[in-house]
Write a protein that holds these residues in place. Structure first.
Motif, PDB file in Angstrom:
ATOM      1  N   PRO A  36       0.810  -1.234   0.000  1.00 53.52           N
ATOM      2  CA  PRO A  36       0.000   0.000   0.000  1.00 53.52           C
ATOM      3  C   PRO A  36       0.834   1.270   0.000  1.00 53.52           C
ATOM      4  CG  PRO A  36      -0.787  -1.546   1.666  1.00 53.52           C
ATOM      5  CD  PRO A  36       0.499  -2.112   1.135  1.00 53.52           C
ATOM      6  N   SER A  37       0.302   2.309  -0.628  1.00 51.88           N
ATOM      7  CA  SER A  37       0.981   3.610  -0.679  1.00 51.88           C
ATOM      8  C   SER A  37      -0.042   4.667  -1.062  1.00 51.88           C
ATOM      9  CB  SER A  37       2.089   3.583  -1.732  1.00 51.88           C
ATOM     10  OG  SER A  37       2.587   4.886  -1.969  1.00 51.88           O
ATOM     11  N   THR A  38       0.082   5.821  -0.471  1.00 50.54           N
ATOM     12  CA  THR A  38      -0.669   6.990  -0.937  1.00 50.54           C
ATOM     13  C   THR A  38       0.310   7.987  -1.557  1.00 50.54           C
ATOM     14  OG1 THR A  38      -2.399   6.701   0.715  1.00 50.54           O
ATOM     15  CG2 THR A  38      -2.182   8.902  -0.232  1.00 50.54           C
ATOM     16  N   ARG A  39       1.226   8.510  -0.737  1.00 46.14           N
ATOM     17  CA  ARG A  39       2.138   9.571  -1.166  1.00 46.14           C
ATOM     18  C   ARG A  39       3.065   9.152  -2.306  1.00 46.14           C
ATOM     19  NH1 ARG A  39       0.484  10.500   3.576  1.00 46.14           N
ATOM     20  NH2 ARG A  39       0.512   8.249   3.572  1.00 46.14           N
ATOM     21  N   THR A  40       3.766   8.048  -2.120  1.00 47.28           N
ATOM     22  CA  THR A  40       4.832   7.704  -3.067  1.00 47.28           C
ATOM     23  C   THR A  40       4.240   7.396  -4.437  1.00 47.28           C
ATOM     24  OG1 THR A  40       5.967   6.774  -1.161  1.00 47.28           O
ATOM     25  CG2 THR A  40       6.907   6.303  -3.316  1.00 47.28           C
ATOM     26  N   ARG A  47       7.458  -0.592  -5.549  1.00 49.34           N
ATOM     27  CA  ARG A  47       7.412  -0.789  -4.094  1.00 49.34           C
ATOM     28  C   ARG A  47       7.078  -2.248  -3.859  1.00 49.34           C
ATOM     29  NH1 ARG A  47       4.430   2.730   0.448  1.00 49.34           N
ATOM     30  NH2 ARG A  47       6.245   4.010  -0.076  1.00 49.34           N
ATOM     31  N   HIS A  81      14.072   3.508   1.425  1.00 49.84           N
ATOM     32  CA  HIS A  81      13.092   4.299   0.681  1.00 49.84           C
ATOM     33  C   HIS A  81      13.842   5.553   0.203  1.00 49.84           C
ATOM     34  CE1 HIS A  81       9.475   6.066  -0.664  1.00 49.84           C
ATOM     35  NE2 HIS A  81       8.688   5.893   0.392  1.00 49.84           N
ATOM     36  N   GLN A 106      12.091   8.929  -0.698  1.00 48.96           N
ATOM     37  CA  GLN A 106      11.577   9.645   0.471  1.00 48.96           C
ATOM     38  C   GLN A 106      12.715  10.444   1.104  1.00 48.96           C
ATOM     39  OE1 GLN A 106       8.292   9.800   1.845  1.00 48.96           O
ATOM     40  NE2 GLN A 106       9.262  11.447   3.007  1.00 48.96           N
ATOM     41  N   PRO A 158       7.613  11.117   7.621  1.00 50.78           N
ATOM     42  CA  PRO A 158       7.392  10.726   6.218  1.00 50.78           C
ATOM     43  C   PRO A 158       5.918  10.454   5.929  1.00 50.78           C
ATOM     44  CG  PRO A 158       8.329   8.891   7.460  1.00 50.78           C
ATOM     45  CD  PRO A 158       8.353  10.094   8.376  1.00 50.78           C
ATOM     46  N   LEU A 159       5.124  10.261   6.984  1.00 50.86           N
ATOM     47  CA  LEU A 159       3.707   9.905   6.877  1.00 50.86           C
ATOM     48  C   LEU A 159       3.553   8.544   6.193  1.00 50.86           C
ATOM     49  CD1 LEU A 159       2.053  13.357   6.047  1.00 50.86           C
ATOM     50  CD2 LEU A 159       2.642  12.393   8.287  1.00 50.86           C
ATOM     51  N   PRO A 160       2.483   7.810   6.411  1.00 50.24           N
ATOM     52  CA  PRO A 160       1.352   8.221   7.224  1.00 50.24           C
ATOM     53  C   PRO A 160       1.691   8.232   8.712  1.00 50.24           C
ATOM     54  CG  PRO A 160       1.118   5.918   6.612  1.00 50.24           C
ATOM     55  CD  PRO A 160       2.330   6.439   5.891  1.00 50.24           C
TER      56      PRO A 160
HETATM   57  N1   CP Z   1       6.013   8.184   2.943  1.00 53.71           N
HETATM   58  C1   CP Z   1       5.467   7.148   2.285  1.00 53.71           C
HETATM   59  O1   CP Z   1       6.170   6.268   1.787  1.00 53.71           O
HETATM   60  O2   CP Z   1       4.101   7.156   2.243  1.00 53.71           O
HETATM   61  P1   CP Z   1       3.213   6.118   1.428  1.00 53.71           P
HETATM   62  O3   CP Z   1       3.362   4.781   2.115  1.00 53.71           O
HETATM   63  O4   CP Z   1       1.818   6.658   1.482  1.00 53.71           O
HETATM   64  O5   CP Z   1       3.752   6.049   0.032  1.00 53.71           O
END
Ligand code: CP
Length: 327
Positions: A54-58, A107, A135, A138, A273-275
């Motif tokens: 899972p990922s939102t930002r990357t 990823r 990462h 990031q 780095p979130l989340p």
């Molecule tokens: N910072 C980061 O890798 O966020 P995601 O898991 O949402 O991609």
């Protein structure tokens, strides 16, 4: 050296000149990232975004970065949507996808997966997070943010005290961060975590071997003292079972407005780095009103940084401004 055709697998690959070059290109692309200027330098190019975790930002920021440069993004989310569930190897998958795309972002939950994919692919591969290992993009975003935030208050990265707080064992962004920041001079790193979640020596030693001070703390009062940057991270509960002892230690390291004001210098910049884990609260939302909290400036920076990376490894960085036009 960051250049045409380069795979981005680890933060250890970058030197200081690379970061200077990347910064220059990313700064030039900031108006494009915000949609104020149009640049279609990658028109006709294809990026395969392979996200097996899972990922939102990357995932989205890589997609936005490529799209803003005029390229086409092919998105795959989840192993179950690929022929890997039928037994295909990562190597074969990489070779096949590289026949369809000019660059691959991946990823994967397994450390070294990005390296295997780079071995099979005929095009550049960018590691978007490989298990508990690294990462690197990031870390590039974090570096760019730290540099900007410190510059805004007349400070430099050289000589800074950087606190890295939370799950330093499984938090891959912390591994890439310490490796990348170690190219600067005279840093002091405060590594603050429950003992069971200490940073592995293979990463902390990168800083030690470059002559930086690396101090290990288990409490916020000692750990936050003298901080220029406080980089908090989430406890990676998807990678290990949090036992009651570790949970108790982690709870004592929660960063909120009261503990920040009590223990950190007034000028310290707060990153994550979130989340962030809203239930656990390793970075409390009561910090959200503080100007020190740079987490959303950090997420925004992910787009120009990733655009710059694409421009450099796909060989269009030197001609970008020729493509600039009004929206
Ligand atoms: N910072 C980061 O890798 O966020 P995601 O898991 O949402 O991609």
């Amino acid at each position: 050296m960051l250049d045409l055709g380069y795979d981005v697998l680890s933060a250890r690959q970058f030197d200081r000149d690379d970061l200077t070059r990347l910064t220059k290109v990313a700064e030039a692309l900031e108006p494009v990232a915000r949609g104020e200027v149009v640049c279609r330098a990658l028109e006709g190019a294809v990026m395969a975004n392979l996200f097996f975790e899972p990922s939102t930002r990357t995932r989205i920021s890589f997609g936005t970065a490529f799209s803003r440069l005029g390229g086409t993004v092919l998105d795959t989310s989840g192993l179950e949507t690929t022929a890997i569930v039928k037994g295909e190897s990562l190597y074969d998958t990489a070779r096949v996808v590289s026949g369809y795309a000019d660059v691959i972002v991946v990823r994967h939950p397994t450390p070294e997966a990005a390296r295997i994919i780079a071995g099979g692919a005929l095009v550049p591969v960018i590691n978007g997070g490989d298990g508990e290992a690294e990462h690197p993009t990031q870390a590039l975003t974090d570096f760019f943010t730290i540099s900007k935030e410190l510059k805004a208050s007349g400070r430099t990265i050289d000589g800074a005290t950087i606190v890295i707080l939370g799950d330093l064992r499984y938090g891959r962004t912390t591994h890439s961060l310490i490796a990348l920041m170690s190219v600067f001079e005279g840093l002091t790193f405060h590594l603050v975590s429950p003992e069971a979640l200490s940073m592995p020596d293979q990463y902390a030693d990168i800083a030690r071997n470059r002559g930086h001070q690396v101090k290990v703390f288990r409490t916020l009062d000692e750990g936050l003292a003298g901080a220029d940057v406080v980089y908090a991270t989430r406890y990676q509960s998807e990678r290990f079972q949090i036992d009651p002892q570790v949970r108790e230690a982690a709870e004592r390291l929660r960063l909120d407005a009261a503990s920040f004001r009590r223990h950190a210098p007034e000028h310290a910049v707060i990153l994550h780095p979130l989340p962030r884990d809203e239930v656990f609260g390793e970075l409390s939302t009561d910090l959200d009103g503080l100007p020190n909290l740079a987490i959303f400036r950090q997420t925004d920076n992910g787009v120009p940084v990733r655009m710059a990376l694409f421009a450099l490894i796909l060989g269009v960085a030197d001609t970008l401004t020729d493509h600039f036009r009004e929206p």
